[in-house]
Design a protein around this motif. Sequence first.
Motif, PDB file in Angstrom:
ATOM      1  N   GLN A  70      49.535  51.833  47.352  1.00 48.18           N
ATOM      2  CA  GLN A  70      49.120  52.641  46.205  1.00 48.18           C
ATOM      3  C   GLN A  70      49.602  51.968  44.919  1.00 48.18           C
ATOM      4  O   GLN A  70      50.748  51.554  44.809  1.00 48.18           O
ATOM      5  CB  GLN A  70      49.702  54.040  46.326  1.00 48.18           C
ATOM      6  N   GLY A  71      48.680  51.843  43.961  1.00 48.80           N
ATOM      7  CA  GLY A  71      48.998  51.230  42.675  1.00 48.80           C
ATOM      8  C   GLY A  71      48.844  49.722  42.649  1.00 48.80           C
ATOM      9  O   GLY A  71      48.927  49.119  41.593  1.00 48.80           O
ATOM     10  N   ALA A  72      48.655  49.105  43.807  1.00 51.51           N
ATOM     11  CA  ALA A  72      48.500  47.645  43.857  1.00 51.51           C
ATOM     12  C   ALA A  72      47.028  47.279  43.722  1.00 51.51           C
ATOM     13  O   ALA A  72      46.146  48.024  44.141  1.00 51.51           O
ATOM     14  CB  ALA A  72      49.045  47.096  45.172  1.00 51.51           C
ATOM     15  N   GLN A  73      46.794  46.121  43.136  1.00 55.21           N
ATOM     16  CA  GLN A  73      45.427  45.626  43.025  1.00 55.21           C
ATOM     17  C   GLN A  73      44.935  45.209  44.406  1.00 55.21           C
ATOM     18  O   GLN A  73      45.720  44.806  45.267  1.00 55.21           O
ATOM     19  CB  GLN A  73      45.367  44.403  42.121  1.00 55.21           C
ATOM     20  N   THR A  74      43.622  45.283  44.588  1.00 60.60           N
ATOM     21  CA  THR A  74      43.057  44.785  45.835  1.00 60.60           C
ATOM     22  C   THR A  74      43.151  43.268  45.845  1.00 60.60           C
ATOM     23  O   THR A  74      43.392  42.638  44.807  1.00 60.60           O
ATOM     24  CB  THR A  74      41.580  45.207  45.964  1.00 60.60           C
ATOM     25  N   LEU A  75      42.949  42.688  47.012  1.00 63.05           N
ATOM     26  CA  LEU A  75      43.025  41.239  47.137  1.00 63.05           C
ATOM     27  C   LEU A  75      42.008  40.561  46.225  1.00 63.05           C
ATOM     28  O   LEU A  75      42.325  39.587  45.542  1.00 63.05           O
ATOM     29  CB  LEU A  75      42.804  40.820  48.595  1.00 63.05           C
ATOM     30  N   ALA A  76      40.794  41.073  46.186  1.00 63.99           N
ATOM     31  CA  ALA A  76      39.760  40.471  45.337  1.00 63.99           C
ATOM     32  C   ALA A  76      40.161  40.542  43.870  1.00 63.99           C
ATOM     33  O   ALA A  76      39.948  39.582  43.118  1.00 63.99           O
ATOM     34  CB  ALA A  76      38.422  41.163  45.557  1.00 63.99           C
ATOM     35  N   GLU A  77      40.762  41.647  43.458  1.00 58.93           N
ATOM     36  CA  GLU A  77      41.202  41.768  42.068  1.00 58.93           C
ATOM     37  C   GLU A  77      42.335  40.789  41.764  1.00 58.93           C
ATOM     38  O   GLU A  77      42.358  40.170  40.702  1.00 58.93           O
ATOM     39  CB  GLU A  77      41.656  43.196  41.768  1.00 58.93           C
ATOM     40  N   ARG A  78      43.258  40.641  42.710  1.00 63.16           N
ATOM     41  CA  ARG A  78      44.367  39.689  42.500  1.00 63.16           C
ATOM     42  C   ARG A  78      43.855  38.261  42.443  1.00 63.16           C
ATOM     43  O   ARG A  78      44.296  37.472  41.606  1.00 63.16           O
ATOM     44  CB  ARG A  78      45.415  39.845  43.609  1.00 63.16           C
ATOM     45  N   VAL A  79      42.931  37.921  43.338  1.00 62.21           N
ATOM     46  CA  VAL A  79      42.365  36.563  43.340  1.00 62.21           C
ATOM     47  C   VAL A  79      41.592  36.314  42.046  1.00 62.21           C
ATOM     48  O   VAL A  79      41.730  35.253  41.428  1.00 62.21           O
ATOM     49  CB  VAL A  79      41.466  36.345  44.581  1.00 62.21           C
ATOM     50  N   ALA A  80      40.803  37.285  41.632  1.00 63.32           N
ATOM     51  CA  ALA A  80      40.035  37.129  40.392  1.00 63.32           C
ATOM     52  C   ALA A  80      40.973  36.995  39.188  1.00 63.32           C
ATOM     53  O   ALA A  80      40.750  36.157  38.314  1.00 63.32           O
ATOM     54  CB  ALA A  80      39.088  38.307  40.205  1.00 63.32           C
ATOM     55  N   ALA A  81      42.017  37.800  39.152  1.00 70.07           N
ATOM     56  CA  ALA A  81      42.980  37.724  38.042  1.00 70.07           C
ATOM     57  C   ALA A  81      43.688  36.376  38.043  1.00 70.07           C
ATOM     58  O   ALA A  81      43.863  35.758  36.979  1.00 70.07           O
ATOM     59  CB  ALA A  81      43.993  38.856  38.137  1.00 70.07           C
ATOM     60  N   MET A 163      32.738  31.958  35.564  1.00 68.34           N
ATOM     61  CA  MET A 163      33.969  32.525  36.130  1.00 68.34           C
ATOM     62  C   MET A 163      33.975  34.040  35.937  1.00 68.34           C
ATOM     63  O   MET A 163      34.328  34.786  36.845  1.00 68.34           O
ATOM     64  CB  MET A 163      35.186  31.909  35.451  1.00 68.34           C
ATOM     65  N   ASN A 164      33.550  34.499  34.773  1.00 67.24           N
ATOM     66  CA  ASN A 164      33.510  35.938  34.520  1.00 67.24           C
ATOM     67  C   ASN A 164      32.495  36.632  35.419  1.00 67.24           C
ATOM     68  O   ASN A 164      32.746  37.731  35.910  1.00 67.24           O
ATOM     69  CB  ASN A 164      33.211  36.215  33.044  1.00 67.24           C
ATOM     70  N   VAL A 165      31.345  35.998  35.638  1.00 65.52           N
ATOM     71  CA  VAL A 165      30.316  36.577  36.514  1.00 65.52           C
ATOM     72  C   VAL A 165      30.830  36.681  37.946  1.00 65.52           C
ATOM     73  O   VAL A 165      30.681  37.717  38.609  1.00 65.52           O
ATOM     74  CB  VAL A 165      29.014  35.743  36.447  1.00 65.52           C
ATOM     75  N   VAL A 166      31.471  35.620  38.428  1.00 66.13           N
ATOM     76  CA  VAL A 166      31.999  35.614  39.794  1.00 66.13           C
ATOM     77  C   VAL A 166      33.099  36.664  39.940  1.00 66.13           C
ATOM     78  O   VAL A 166      33.149  37.389  40.936  1.00 66.13           O
ATOM     79  CB  VAL A 166      32.514  34.206  40.175  1.00 66.13           C
ATOM     80  N   ALA A 167      33.978  36.752  38.948  1.00 67.92           N
ATOM     81  CA  ALA A 167      35.064  37.740  39.008  1.00 67.92           C
ATOM     82  C   ALA A 167      34.505  39.157  39.039  1.00 67.92           C
ATOM     83  O   ALA A 167      34.978  40.000  39.805  1.00 67.92           O
ATOM     84  CB  ALA A 167      36.000  37.562  37.822  1.00 67.92           C
ATOM     85  N   GLU A 168      33.501  39.416  38.229  1.00 68.59           N
ATOM     86  CA  GLU A 168      32.894  40.757  38.208  1.00 68.59           C
ATOM     87  C   GLU A 168      32.198  41.062  39.528  1.00 68.59           C
ATOM     88  O   GLU A 168      32.294  42.176  40.045  1.00 68.59           O
ATOM     89  CB  GLU A 168      31.909  40.859  37.034  1.00 68.59           C
ATOM     90  N   ALA A 169      31.508  40.067  40.087  1.00 68.22           N
ATOM     91  CA  ALA A 169      30.836  40.272  41.376  1.00 68.22           C
ATOM     92  C   ALA A 169      31.856  40.531  42.482  1.00 68.22           C
ATOM     93  O   ALA A 169      31.645  41.395  43.336  1.00 68.22           O
ATOM     94  CB  ALA A 169      29.976  39.058  41.719  1.00 68.22           C
ATOM     95  N   ALA A 170      32.968  39.807  42.450  1.00 67.25           N
ATOM     96  CA  ALA A 170      34.009  40.014  43.460  1.00 67.25           C
ATOM     97  C   ALA A 170      34.615  41.401  43.325  1.00 67.25           C
ATOM     98  O   ALA A 170      34.883  42.082  44.327  1.00 67.25           O
ATOM     99  CB  ALA A 170      35.094  38.953  43.313  1.00 67.25           C
ATOM    100  N   LYS A 171      34.800  41.839  42.099  1.00 69.02           N
ATOM    101  CA  LYS A 171      35.361  43.170  41.871  1.00 69.02           C
ATOM    102  C   LYS A 171      34.406  44.248  42.384  1.00 69.02           C
ATOM    103  O   LYS A 171      34.822  45.207  43.025  1.00 69.02           O
ATOM    104  CB  LYS A 171      35.631  43.366  40.377  1.00 69.02           C
ATOM    105  N   ARG A 172      33.093  44.081  42.110  1.00 65.88           N
ATOM    106  CA  ARG A 172      32.112  45.060  42.586  1.00 65.88           C
ATOM    107  C   ARG A 172      32.047  45.056  44.105  1.00 65.88           C
ATOM    108  O   ARG A 172      31.958  46.103  44.728  1.00 65.88           O
ATOM    109  CB  ARG A 172      30.730  44.748  41.996  1.00 65.88           C
ATOM    110  N   THR A 173      32.100  43.870  44.706  1.00 64.06           N
ATOM    111  CA  THR A 173      32.045  43.762  46.161  1.00 64.06           C
ATOM    112  C   THR A 173      33.258  44.433  46.784  1.00 64.06           C
ATOM    113  O   THR A 173      33.132  45.177  47.751  1.00 64.06           O
ATOM    114  CB  THR A 173      31.988  42.285  46.596  1.00 64.06           C
ATOM    115  N   GLN A 174      34.430  44.153  46.221  1.00 67.02           N
ATOM    116  CA  GLN A 174      35.665  44.727  46.771  1.00 67.02           C
ATOM    117  C   GLN A 174      35.687  46.239  46.595  1.00 67.02           C
ATOM    118  O   GLN A 174      36.135  46.954  47.468  1.00 67.02           O
ATOM    119  CB  GLN A 174      36.889  44.101  46.093  1.00 67.02           C
ATOM    120  N   SER A 175      35.193  46.732  45.472  1.00 63.50           N
ATOM    121  CA  SER A 175      35.212  48.186  45.267  1.00 63.50           C
ATOM    122  C   SER A 175      34.243  48.880  46.215  1.00 63.50           C
ATOM    123  O   SER A 175      34.431  50.042  46.539  1.00 63.50           O
ATOM    124  CB  SER A 175      34.875  48.531  43.812  1.00 63.50           C
TER     125      SER A 175
END
Length: 185
Positions: A70-81, A163-175
């Motif tokens: 709880q409160g931690a970013q998902t793996l995709a969010e951490r990788v994107a960040a 990079m921004n497009v890939v990060a956003e796509a990864a975030k949408r996929t992970q969510s």
Amino acid sequence: MTSLFPEQFADAQKANVDATYRFATEVFGTFEKLVKLNLQTMKTSLDVQAARWQSALSGNGAQALFDAPQGAQTLAERVAAYNRQVFDILMNAQAELAQLAGAQYERQARKVQTGVDQAAKSGPVGSEAAVAALNSMIHATNSWYDSLYKTARQAVETAESNMNVVAEAAKRTQSGTPHATSGRK
């Protein structure tokens, strides 16, 4: 003229040492930022893993090893960040190195132009064509450098956009992932 040559040579060497030092300092600073980022990333990863183990050992079962605490970013969010931070560090370094290289290039171009101008003043009659050819060559080199710099800048902007497009796509996929796996519990 011979008494000025050693002074000119010493000044050129000092300028080259200074430029080399500035380049090396920027590269070292970039390396230092990357090391700090990697250490922070490893610490965060260890904290997340420790929280998962604590949750699993606290009676939440083996599934807790796979769930984000709880409160931690998902793996995709951490990788994107992480990727965004690496990209930012490298792009800032590239911009600084390009600025240093551009300043060094401009200094050298001014020296060459000054030398050509002095040679034109003291040149023999009929050397105007050679001086004009040298000036044309200098102008062409400056145009080439400007074109190269603009192309590199466009490549950086394109890479940043991608990079921004890939990060956003990864975030949408992970969510979208937790909803698909929630039915299998």
